[in-house]
Design a protein around this motif. Structure first.
Motif, PDB file in Angstrom:
ATOM      1  N   ASP A 122      22.629   0.834  35.809  1.00 18.97           N
ATOM      2  CA  ASP A 122      22.644   2.300  35.844  1.00 18.97           C
ATOM      3  C   ASP A 122      23.375   2.740  37.107  1.00 18.97           C
ATOM      4  OD1 ASP A 122      22.277   4.995  35.867  1.00 18.97           O
ATOM      5  OD2 ASP A 122      20.092   4.952  35.953  1.00 18.97           O
ATOM      6  N   GLY A 123      24.623   3.170  36.924  1.00 18.44           N
ATOM      7  CA  GLY A 123      25.459   3.537  38.073  1.00 18.44           C
ATOM      8  C   GLY A 123      24.925   4.689  38.893  1.00 18.44           C
ATOM      9  N   TRP A 124      24.062   5.530  38.273  1.00 16.16           N
ATOM     10  CA  TRP A 124      23.500   6.662  39.027  1.00 16.16           C
ATOM     11  C   TRP A 124      22.601   6.187  40.161  1.00 16.16           C
ATOM     12  CZ3 TRP A 124      26.032  10.858  38.546  1.00 16.16           C
ATOM     13  CH2 TRP A 124      26.539  11.283  37.318  1.00 16.16           C
ATOM     14  N   HIS A 125      22.081   4.958  40.044  1.00 17.47           N
ATOM     15  CA  HIS A 125      21.167   4.440  41.073  1.00 17.47           C
ATOM     16  C   HIS A 125      21.766   3.254  41.832  1.00 17.47           C
ATOM     17  CE1 HIS A 125      18.429   6.609  38.274  1.00 17.47           C
ATOM     18  NE2 HIS A 125      17.926   7.014  39.414  1.00 17.47           N
ATOM     19  N   SER A 126      23.083   3.085  41.732  1.00 19.01           N
ATOM     20  CA  SER A 126      23.720   1.926  42.378  1.00 19.01           C
ATOM     21  C   SER A 126      23.889   2.104  43.890  1.00 19.01           C
ATOM     22  CB  SER A 126      25.097   1.661  41.752  1.00 19.01           C
ATOM     23  OG  SER A 126      24.962   1.277  40.409  1.00 19.01           O
ATOM     24  N   PHE A 127      24.050   3.355  44.346  1.00 16.43           N
ATOM     25  CA  PHE A 127      24.373   3.573  45.761  1.00 16.43           C
ATOM     26  C   PHE A 127      23.504   4.688  46.339  1.00 16.43           C
ATOM     27  CE2 PHE A 127      28.234   2.307  43.426  1.00 16.43           C
ATOM     28  CZ  PHE A 127      28.428   1.059  43.992  1.00 16.43           C
ATOM     29  N   LEU A 351      38.131   0.160  59.642  1.00 14.33           N
ATOM     30  CA  LEU A 351      37.160  -0.505  60.522  1.00 14.33           C
ATOM     31  C   LEU A 351      36.234  -1.489  59.806  1.00 14.33           C
ATOM     32  CD1 LEU A 351      36.026   2.671  62.510  1.00 14.33           C
ATOM     33  CD2 LEU A 351      37.235   0.718  63.518  1.00 14.33           C
ATOM     34  N   GLU A 352      35.879  -1.181  58.566  1.00 16.60           N
ATOM     35  CA  GLU A 352      34.756  -1.843  57.909  1.00 16.60           C
ATOM     36  C   GLU A 352      35.204  -2.690  56.719  1.00 16.60           C
ATOM     37  OE1 GLU A 352      31.640  -3.395  56.830  1.00 16.60           O
ATOM     38  OE2 GLU A 352      31.208  -1.933  58.423  1.00 16.60           O
ATOM     39  N   PRO A 353      35.119  -4.031  56.819  1.00 17.98           N
ATOM     40  CA  PRO A 353      35.554  -4.901  55.718  1.00 17.98           C
ATOM     41  C   PRO A 353      34.849  -4.598  54.393  1.00 17.98           C
ATOM     42  CG  PRO A 353      35.161  -6.187  57.707  1.00 17.98           C
ATOM     43  CD  PRO A 353      34.689  -4.806  58.002  1.00 17.98           C
ATOM     44  N   ARG A 354      33.583  -4.194  54.448  1.00 18.59           N
ATOM     45  CA  ARG A 354      32.836  -3.907  53.209  1.00 18.59           C
ATOM     46  C   ARG A 354      33.506  -2.793  52.401  1.00 18.59           C
ATOM     47  NH1 ARG A 354      28.249  -0.183  52.462  1.00 18.59           N
ATOM     48  NH2 ARG A 354      27.340  -0.610  50.421  1.00 18.59           N
ATOM     49  N   SER A 355      34.101  -1.817  53.080  1.00 24.36           N
ATOM     50  CA  SER A 355      34.746  -0.697  52.384  1.00 24.36           C
ATOM     51  C   SER A 355      35.995  -1.139  51.630  1.00 24.36           C
ATOM     52  CB  SER A 355      35.122   0.408  53.382  1.00 24.36           C
ATOM     53  OG  SER A 355      33.972   0.948  53.972  1.00 24.36           O
ATOM     54  N   ARG A 356      36.457  -2.358  51.907  1.00 28.69           N
ATOM     55  CA  ARG A 356      37.642  -2.872  51.227  1.00 28.69           C
ATOM     56  C   ARG A 356      37.285  -3.768  50.043  1.00 28.69           C
ATOM     57  NH1 ARG A 356      39.084  -3.232  56.990  1.00 28.69           N
ATOM     58  NH2 ARG A 356      38.876  -5.486  57.062  1.00 28.69           N
ATOM     59  N   THR A 357      35.970  -3.877  49.740  1.00 27.78           N
ATOM     60  CA  THR A 357      35.525  -4.570  48.528  1.00 27.78           C
ATOM     61  C   THR A 357      35.332  -3.535  47.416  1.00 27.78           C
ATOM     62  OG1 THR A 357      33.161  -4.332  49.012  1.00 27.78           O
ATOM     63  CG2 THR A 357      34.289  -6.274  49.931  1.00 27.78           C
ATOM     64  N   ILE A 358      35.181  -3.992  46.188  1.00 33.57           N
ATOM     65  CA  ILE A 358      35.036  -3.060  45.060  1.00 33.57           C
ATOM     66  C   ILE A 358      33.756  -2.244  45.197  1.00 33.57           C
ATOM     67  CG2 ILE A 358      34.691  -2.890  42.557  1.00 33.57           C
ATOM     68  CD1 ILE A 358      36.628  -5.286  42.268  1.00 33.57           C
ATOM     69  N   ARG A 359      32.621  -2.918  45.359  1.00 33.27           N
ATOM     70  CA  ARG A 359      31.356  -2.183  45.456  1.00 33.27           C
ATOM     71  C   ARG A 359      31.287  -1.375  46.750  1.00 33.27           C
ATOM     72  NH1 ARG A 359      27.613  -3.172  41.444  1.00 33.27           N
ATOM     73  NH2 ARG A 359      26.062  -1.960  42.582  1.00 33.27           N
ATOM     74  N   PHE A 361      33.783   0.044  48.267  1.00 37.12           N
ATOM     75  CA  PHE A 361      34.629   1.225  48.099  1.00 37.12           C
ATOM     76  C   PHE A 361      33.943   2.246  47.183  1.00 37.12           C
ATOM     77  CE2 PHE A 361      38.339   3.623  46.440  1.00 37.12           C
ATOM     78  CZ  PHE A 361      38.926   3.976  47.649  1.00 37.12           C
ATOM     79  N   GLU A 362      33.265   1.758  46.143  1.00 43.72           N
ATOM     80  CA  GLU A 362      32.486   2.667  45.282  1.00 43.72           C
ATOM     81  C   GLU A 362      31.400   3.373  46.091  1.00 43.72           C
ATOM     82  OE1 GLU A 362      32.993  -0.015  41.180  1.00 43.72           O
ATOM     83  OE2 GLU A 362      31.085   0.037  42.241  1.00 43.72           O
ATOM     84  N   ALA A 363      30.733   2.607  46.962  1.00 41.38           N
ATOM     85  CA  ALA A 363      29.691   3.199  47.818  1.00 41.38           C
ATOM     86  C   ALA A 363      30.295   4.253  48.745  1.00 41.38           C
ATOM     87  CB  ALA A 363      29.002   2.105  48.636  1.00 41.38           C
ATOM     88  N   LEU A 364      31.509   3.978  49.236  1.00 41.67           N
ATOM     89  CA  LEU A 364      32.209   4.930  50.112  1.00 41.67           C
ATOM     90  C   LEU A 364      32.514   6.232  49.361  1.00 41.67           C
ATOM     91  CD1 LEU A 364      33.688   5.074  52.994  1.00 41.67           C
ATOM     92  CD2 LEU A 364      35.752   4.607  51.691  1.00 41.67           C
TER      93      LEU A 364
END
Length: 549
Positions: A122-127, A351-359, A361-364
């Motif tokens: 459920d993408g509504w609760h992913s982030f 700055l943040e390697p996590r923001s360059r992953t798929i999940r 970037f979705e969280a961003l």
């Protein structure tokens, strides 16, 4: 209202469809409440299913009894329909115009769409904000989750939960909200684990011509500073624009009241200036008659790449202050919902390697755009072709995605996602079967009950079959800060968006497939090498045991 009332002619036979990269095809045109469909009995022809919400403008012309409708889409595609009979053509055109400009959000396709795929997540609760906060709480205890906005009473464009300094109570936040544009008091955008520096964002302070101040506001942003440290306030307006804002009750932070903060003005354009820039760029890209001088002149006069440079330069400045100078940052423009979010998001990608992953970037996107109150419904209501422009339409999100593509192109191995991921986000921001980009803020999305009534884009994207299409085969995790070049020579026109309907990508697609095959073959060979090395090591160990007395 029934959709049937708007559909004067639901079906017409012998319609000829012309579209980029496909041969002309004759078939039956059908109009439903949400789609324009053209299907043909000819072999090997692909049906056209076009969302009415993807239609930006239509033109009509007639030659004798034959009518032609030219449909201009929000994704910059241009489609032509040749329709026999003037009356049928006029009826189809007026129906399309009515169905593509519905006022009510609840009549849009996401409220009627039922997924044909198995929903794994459920993408509504992913982030959720609580999950994002957990990532910081292990590194610092100076911040807390505040529920001061749980009824959206303090700030209508903020989410119910925000991250603020632990030393500031909710009563102080309420007072600060009255001093900031739209109630947008400073909140945490990013925590840099390497040195504990932070990026905060807000609306402009309401200092006005009298130089009004707010002690709670000063205390809040000073709470982010370490002893003896200075911070930077990045104002995304020119000094002149910021000074003019004082006459309307807005303004900027007075140095006398914020002595530990240095203010820097970095002018980033907004609203109609960006919209006009997009219109000029798309017009230049669609005109195939240009000679070289005229093409370069039109590209330059659109100023699109200049806007890219301004935004990237500001994001790099923020990243530099955080990582190299060890200084915390507060970013705002006027409202804090457009250029502010472009800069905070891009700084995190740097700055943040996590923001360059798929999940990541979705969280961003979820945290810095959707929950942060970027008004998608207003900004993406029209694209480059519509002539009836409203003042709030602006390609702010597309510019951000273009900036990300510029960095991706310079660091092709540092991103887990590929260009297709960015193009997909652009398309869904303007027209989608999912509810993710509907509404202008979390308050509106709650009233519309999107979580209960529509499907999240992330539920669809994060399935293995879709992830494989947007995963970058060159990706190798890079834990370092990446520093993109913002020199004019380093910035390019994003052909994947602006030229994709003007010239075929067949050979690029073939080259990409070949690259994927080579990478997969290389992995197989590497696995064989590793297996042979293990077998050799085992044999050497056995020989050693046998030789020992």
């Amino acid at each position: 209202m029934e959709f049937a009332e708007l559909i004067k002619t639901p079906r017409v036979d012998n319609v000829v469809l012309h579209r980029p990269f496909y041969p002309a095809v004759e078939g039956t045109l059908c109009l439903t409440g949400h789609h324009l469909i053209l299907s043909s009995r000819q072999d090997n022809t692909e049906e056209l299913w076009l969302l009415h919400s993807n239609i930006d403008a239509i033109d009509k012309r007639f030659v004798g009894p034959l009518g032609t409708i030219i449909i201009k889409c929000k994704d910059f595609r241009i489609i032509q329909l040749d329709i026999p009979g003037m009356e049928e053509c006029l009826n189809i055109a007026s129906s399309i115009e009515a169905l593509s400009t519905l006022d009510s959000i609840t009549l849009m396709y996401p409220f009627f769409y039922r997924p044909m795929f198995e929903v794994i997540e459920d993408g509504w609760h992913s982030f959720l904000p609580e999950q994002e906060f957990e990532l910081y709480s292990s590194a610092t205890s100076d911040w807390r989750l505040s529920y001061v906005n749980k009824e959206f009473a303090v700030c209508p464009s903020y989410p119910p939960i925000v991250i603020v300094p632990k030393s500031i109570d909710d009563e102080a936040l309420r007072k600060v909200a009255t001093f900031r544009h739209g109630g947008r008091f400073p909140v945490l955008s990013y925590y840099h684990k390497k040195n504990g520096m932070v990026i905060m964002r807000s609306g402009q302070p309401l200092t006005g011509t009298n130089g009004r101040r707010c002690k709670e506001d000063e205390k809040l942003i000073n709470a982010t500073l370490r002893a003896g440290k200075r911070g930077y306030i990045i104002d995304t307006r020119s000094l002149n624009v910021a000074q003019q804002a004082r006459a309307k009750g807005g303004g900027f932070e007075q140095e006398a009241h914020y002595p530990q903060w240095r203010r820097i003005h970095k002018s980033i354009e907004r609203y109609h200036i960006l919209q006009e820039s997009l219109v000029k760029l798309v017009e230049a890209c669609n005109d195939q008659t240009h000679n070289m001088d005229r093409w370069l002149s039109k590209l330059e006069s659109s100023n699109w790449l200049t806007h890219i440079k301004e935004i990237l330069t500001t994001a790099c400045l923020v990243a530099q202050c955080i990582d190299r100078e060890g200084a915390s940052i507060l970013i705002h423009g006027t409202e804090g919902t457009d250029s502010t979010l472009q800069v905070t998001s891009l700084a995190q990608i740097i700055l943040e390697p996590r923001s360059r992953t798929i999940r990541g970037f979705e969280a961003l996107i979820e945290r810095e755009w959707l929950q942060a109150g970027h008004p998608f419904q207003q900004r993406c209501a029209q694209s480059a072709y519509c002539s009836s422009k409203q003042k709030w339409e602006s390609p702010v999100f597309l510019l951000f995605l273009d900036c990300v593509w510029q960095i991706l192109r310079q660091f092709p191995c540092s991103f887990e996602f590929n260009e297709n991921f960015l193009i997909m986000l652009f398309e869904h921001a303007y027209a989608s079967q999912f509810g993710t980009f509907l509404g202008n803020n979390e308050s509106e999305r709650c009233k519309l009950k999107l979580q209960q009534k529509t499907m999240s884009l992330w539920s669809w994207v994060n399935r293995p079959s879709e992830l494989s299409k947007v995963t970058n085969p060159l990706f190798e995790a890079n834990s370092l800060v990446i520093w993109p070049s913002v020199a004019p020579q380093s910035l390019q026109l994003w052909e994947g968006i602006f030229l994709r309907w003007n010239r075929s990508s067949k050979y690029l697609d073939e080259a990409y497939e070949e690259m994927v095959n080579i990478i997969e073959y290389n992995k197989e060979l590497q696995a064989k090498v590793n297996l042979l090395r293990r077998q050799l090591a085992e044999l050497e160990t056995k020989d050693g045991v046998q030789e020992s007395p």
